[in-house]
Motif scaffolding. Structure first.
Motif, mmCIF file in Angstrom:
data_model
loop_
_atom_site.group_PDB
_atom_site.id
_atom_site.type_symbol
_atom_site.label_atom_id
_atom_site.label_comp_id
_atom_site.label_asym_id
_atom_site.label_seq_id
_atom_site.Cartn_x
_atom_site.Cartn_y
_atom_site.Cartn_z
ATOM 1 N N PHE A 3 0.824 -1.206 0.000
ATOM 2 C CA PHE A 3 0.000 0.000 0.000
ATOM 3 C C PHE A 3 0.864 1.264 0.000
ATOM 4 C CE2 PHE A 3 -3.520 -2.761 1.308
ATOM 5 C CZ PHE A 3 -4.577 -2.182 0.629
ATOM 6 N N TYR A 21 -4.825 -5.530 6.202
ATOM 7 C CA TYR A 21 -4.541 -5.674 4.775
ATOM 8 C C TYR A 21 -3.035 -5.526 4.572
ATOM 9 C CZ TYR A 21 -9.489 -4.205 4.410
ATOM 10 O OH TYR A 21 -10.845 -4.072 4.551
ATOM 11 N N GLU A 23 -1.478 -6.256 1.377
ATOM 12 C CA GLU A 23 -1.235 -5.676 0.049
ATOM 13 C C GLU A 23 -2.536 -5.353 -0.670
ATOM 14 O OE1 GLU A 23 -0.391 -9.506 -2.648
ATOM 15 O OE2 GLU A 23 1.290 -8.784 -1.443
ATOM 16 N N GLN A 28 -7.821 -2.327 -6.244
ATOM 17 C CA GLN A 28 -7.244 -1.225 -5.459
ATOM 18 C C GLN A 28 -5.966 -0.704 -6.131
ATOM 19 O OE1 GLN A 28 -6.907 -3.184 -1.653
ATOM 20 N NE2 GLN A 28 -9.094 -3.001 -1.236
ATOM 21 N N THR A 47 -18.398 -7.529 -5.729
ATOM 22 C CA THR A 47 -18.244 -7.538 -4.280
ATOM 23 C C THR A 47 -17.208 -8.608 -3.941
ATOM 24 O OG1 THR A 47 -20.503 -6.897 -4.011
ATOM 25 C CG2 THR A 47 -19.506 -8.001 -2.156
ATOM 26 N N GLY A 48 -16.367 -8.310 -2.978
ATOM 27 C CA GLY A 48 -15.364 -9.294 -2.589
ATOM 28 C C GLY A 48 -14.003 -9.000 -3.188
ATOM 29 N N THR A 49 -13.934 -8.006 -4.073
ATOM 30 C CA THR A 49 -12.658 -7.687 -4.713
ATOM 31 C C THR A 49 -11.915 -6.559 -3.972
ATOM 32 O OG1 THR A 49 -13.833 -6.137 -6.115
ATOM 33 C CG2 THR A 49 -13.421 -8.322 -7.043
ATOM 34 N N GLY A 50 -12.554 -5.994 -2.966
ATOM 35 C CA GLY A 50 -11.935 -4.878 -2.249
ATOM 36 C C GLY A 50 -12.260 -3.535 -2.883
ATOM 37 N N LYS A 51 -13.355 -3.463 -3.642
ATOM 38 C CA LYS A 51 -13.686 -2.232 -4.362
ATOM 39 C C LYS A 51 -14.063 -1.082 -3.415
ATOM 40 C CE LYS A 51 -18.447 -3.697 -5.110
ATOM 41 N NZ LYS A 51 -19.077 -2.967 -3.998
ATOM 42 N N THR A 52 -14.578 -1.422 -2.229
ATOM 43 C CA THR A 52 -14.995 -0.352 -1.310
ATOM 44 C C THR A 52 -13.789 0.496 -0.897
ATOM 45 O OG1 THR A 52 -16.594 -1.965 -0.512
ATOM 46 C CG2 THR A 52 -16.437 0.089 0.714
ATOM 47 N N ASP A 305 -21.610 -8.364 4.087
ATOM 48 C CA ASP A 305 -20.166 -8.424 3.964
ATOM 49 C C ASP A 305 -19.666 -9.215 5.149
ATOM 50 O OD1 ASP A 305 -17.551 -7.921 3.160
ATOM 51 O OD2 ASP A 305 -17.415 -6.304 4.618
ATOM 52 N N ASP A 307 -17.049 -12.203 6.250
ATOM 53 C CA ASP A 307 -15.939 -13.062 5.834
ATOM 54 C C ASP A 307 -16.240 -14.478 6.300
ATOM 55 O OD1 ASP A 307 -14.528 -11.007 4.726
ATOM 56 O OD2 ASP A 307 -13.549 -10.481 6.612
ATOM 57 N N ARG A 333 -13.993 -15.160 -0.302
ATOM 58 C CA ARG A 333 -13.672 -13.743 -0.441
ATOM 59 C C ARG A 333 -12.240 -13.475 -0.054
ATOM 60 N NH1 ARG A 333 -18.397 -10.008 1.612
ATOM 61 N NH2 ARG A 333 -17.813 -8.872 -0.220
ATOM 62 N N ARG A 404 -5.977 -14.813 5.122
ATOM 63 C CA ARG A 404 -5.524 -13.655 5.876
ATOM 64 C C ARG A 404 -6.123 -13.704 7.252
ATOM 65 N NH1 ARG A 404 -9.418 -9.548 6.149
ATOM 66 N NH2 ARG A 404 -11.228 -10.204 5.009
HETATM 67 P P1 AMP Z 1 -15.432 -5.361 -0.899
HETATM 68 O O1 AMP Z 1 -15.209 -5.954 -2.248
HETATM 69 O O2 AMP Z 1 -15.060 -3.946 -0.826
HETATM 70 O O3 AMP Z 1 -16.806 -5.668 -0.376
HETATM 71 O O4 AMP Z 1 -14.399 -6.099 0.105
HETATM 72 C C1 AMP Z 1 -14.430 -7.477 0.366
HETATM 73 C C2 AMP Z 1 -13.666 -7.876 1.607
HETATM 74 O O5 AMP Z 1 -12.271 -7.785 1.384
HETATM 75 C C3 AMP Z 1 -13.953 -7.024 2.834
HETATM 76 O O6 AMP Z 1 -14.156 -7.899 3.915
HETATM 77 C C4 AMP Z 1 -12.715 -6.207 3.036
HETATM 78 O O7 AMP Z 1 -12.492 -5.963 4.405
HETATM 79 C C5 AMP Z 1 -11.640 -7.105 2.461
HETATM 80 N N1 AMP Z 1 -10.498 -6.373 1.886
HETATM 81 C C6 AMP Z 1 -10.521 -5.222 1.194
HETATM 82 N N2 AMP Z 1 -9.280 -4.877 0.772
HETATM 83 C C7 AMP Z 1 -8.450 -5.845 1.226
HETATM 84 C C8 AMP Z 1 -7.036 -6.064 1.117
HETATM 85 N N3 AMP Z 1 -6.259 -5.221 0.456
HETATM 86 N N4 AMP Z 1 -6.529 -7.170 1.693
HETATM 87 C C9 AMP Z 1 -7.330 -8.032 2.350
HETATM 88 N N5 AMP Z 1 -8.660 -7.888 2.486
HETATM 89 C C10 AMP Z 1 -9.221 -6.817 1.925
#
Ligand code: AMP
Length: 404
Positions: A3, A21, A23, A28, A47-52, A305, A307, A333, A404
């Motif tokens: 990061f 997190y 990396e 991202q 969803t699940g890719t860390g897009k938020t 959301d 895990d 995820r 993780r």
């Molecule tokens: P999202 O796709 O934003 O709904 O995120 C999916 C899940 O991935 C959520 O539980 C986040 O907390 C987790 N997450 C987001 N970014 C990372 C990252 N860089 N490394 C590990 N987990 C992550």
């Protein structure tokens, strides 16, 4: 790549580290630098890719400069659950900043939202209908808006929010940064993107409709009247790990929950027909382990959301193959492993073929001992992903852990 190399401020890096997190995810990695540059972004990400974090981190960084306490970033989301989820993420990633955020959605009283909006808040996360209500009553001053995010744009359009979203777009300052995220970029989503932004650098992550890599797909042929018994057996045989069961209708979710409960299973149902309080309660119990099995409709499940979902069960094969991809994306995820188990009755064979076509792969048809269908399933002609003889009993692998 870490990061550190993305150009994020120390207080955001600290929060990211505290989240555990190590990396950035691919979305991202691509979206954060563009977001930080103030570019418009169209991200194809499920969803699940860390897009938020991909859109929130650049927003939090940008908003640290300038006057606080005025609405400067707006995130539009399709459901209240997702609004709450994005709010939690905004607060978590922004915990070392002084920025404030609020979620605004229907089904709950206006008043707390009104007073938060009136007081002045930096980031508003809203469902379109309720936001328009507040705008109509003069509770929202968007003149200083700098960033707009359209999250899960495909779902917003599917849910009929296009007119509301367009009205909101018309009411916002045109000089702004806009980021749009969508699991798939259909023609309608593309049209919305063109309407919402002038210059966009499309960030396309992953092949269209590609499910997470760690998912083991198990396809069980079973006659419709035996689905309930088959599911009860699966739940008994695999008593560990969170399981999310999808049904096509609210009625189906309630009926299934009722029957499983009568057989002694600890299950809850989550769908849009329930009150906000009971939805929140069901989600909380699922999250804190009070219930292991949650039965949900597709719309209600959008914002979940959680895990560590070990298994996703498709109690019905979805009519729209893309929904299959959304559903199974709830397991495995962030790099973990999971099982997607589909109970397929003969009337659903063709729908399952559509899913396979979309995903570009086929799955062997399996049967469960004691629940063999009257007509044995036809194996797909293409080479099956795991060629197993028909009649293999279903036994998802165990001992899978998160990475993780
Ligand atoms: P999202 O796709 O934003 O709904 O995120 C999916 C899940 O991935 C959520 O539980 C986040 O907390 C987790 N997450 C987001 N970014 C990372 C990252 N860089 N490394 C590990 N987990 C992550």
């Amino acid at each position: 790549m870490s990061f550190d190399s993305l150009g994020l401020a120390p207080e955001l890096l600290r929060a990211v580290e505290e989240e555990g997190y190590t990396e950035p995810t691919p979305v991202q990695l691509e979206a954060i630098p563009l977001g930080l540059e103030g570019r418009d972004v169209v991200g194809s990400a499920q969803t699940g890719t860390g897009k938020t974090a991909a859109f929130l981190l650049p927003i939090l960084q940008r908003l640290q400069l300038g006057k606080r306490g005025t609405l400067r970033a707006l995130v539009l989301v399709p459901t209240r659950e997702l609004a709450e989820q994005v709010l939690l993420s905004a607060r978590a990633y922004g915990r070392h900043t002084k920025l404030t955020s609020v979620a605004v959605y229907g089904g709950v009283g206006m008043e707390p939202q009104t007073s938060a909006l009136r007081k002045g808040v930096d980031i508003v996360i809203a469902t379109p209908g309720r936001l328009l209500d507040h705008m109509g009553r003069g509770h929202v001053n968007a003149t200083k808006l700098e960033v707009l995010v359209l999250d899960e744009a495909d779902r917003m359009l599917d849910m009929g929010f296009a007119p509301d979203v367009n009205r909101i777009l018309d009411a916002l300052p045109s000089k702004r940064q806009t980021m749009l995220f969508s699991a798939t970029i259909s023609n309608d989503v593309d049209r919305l993107a063109r309407r919402a932004m002038r210059d966009h650098a499309a960030v396309e992550i992953g092949r269209r409709a590609e499910a997470a890599e760690g998912v083991e797909h198990v396809l069980v042929a079973v006659d419709k009247p035996h689905k309930r018994g088959a599911l009860a057996k699966v739940l008994t045989e695999f008593p560990q790990g969170r399981t999310l069961v999808f049904t096509r209708t609210k009625f189906g979710a309630d009926k299934l929950a009722h029957h499983l409960r009568r057989e002694g299973n600890n299950v809850l149902a989550l769908h849009g027909g329930k009150t906000q309080a009971s939805r929140t309660k069901a989600l909380d119990r699922f999250k804190n382990g009070g219930t292991r099995v949650l039965i949900a409709t597709d719309v209600a499940a959008r914002g979940i959301d959680v895990d560590d979902i070990m298994m996703v069960v498709n109690y019905d094969v979805p009519r729209d193959p893309e929904i299959y991809v959304h559903r199974v994306g709830r397991t495995a995820r962030a790099g973990a492993q999971g099982v997607a188990l589909t109970l397929m009755s003969p009337d659903e064979w063709l729908m399952m073929r559509d899913v396979e076509k979309l995903m570009g792969r086929t799955f062997p048809r399996e049967v469960m001992p004691g629940f063999e269908p009257a007509v044995p399933p036809v194996q797909p002609r293409e080479r099956a992903e795991r060629a197993k003889p028909q009649g293999r009993s279903v036994r998802p692998r165990r001992g899978r852990g998160r990475t993780r």
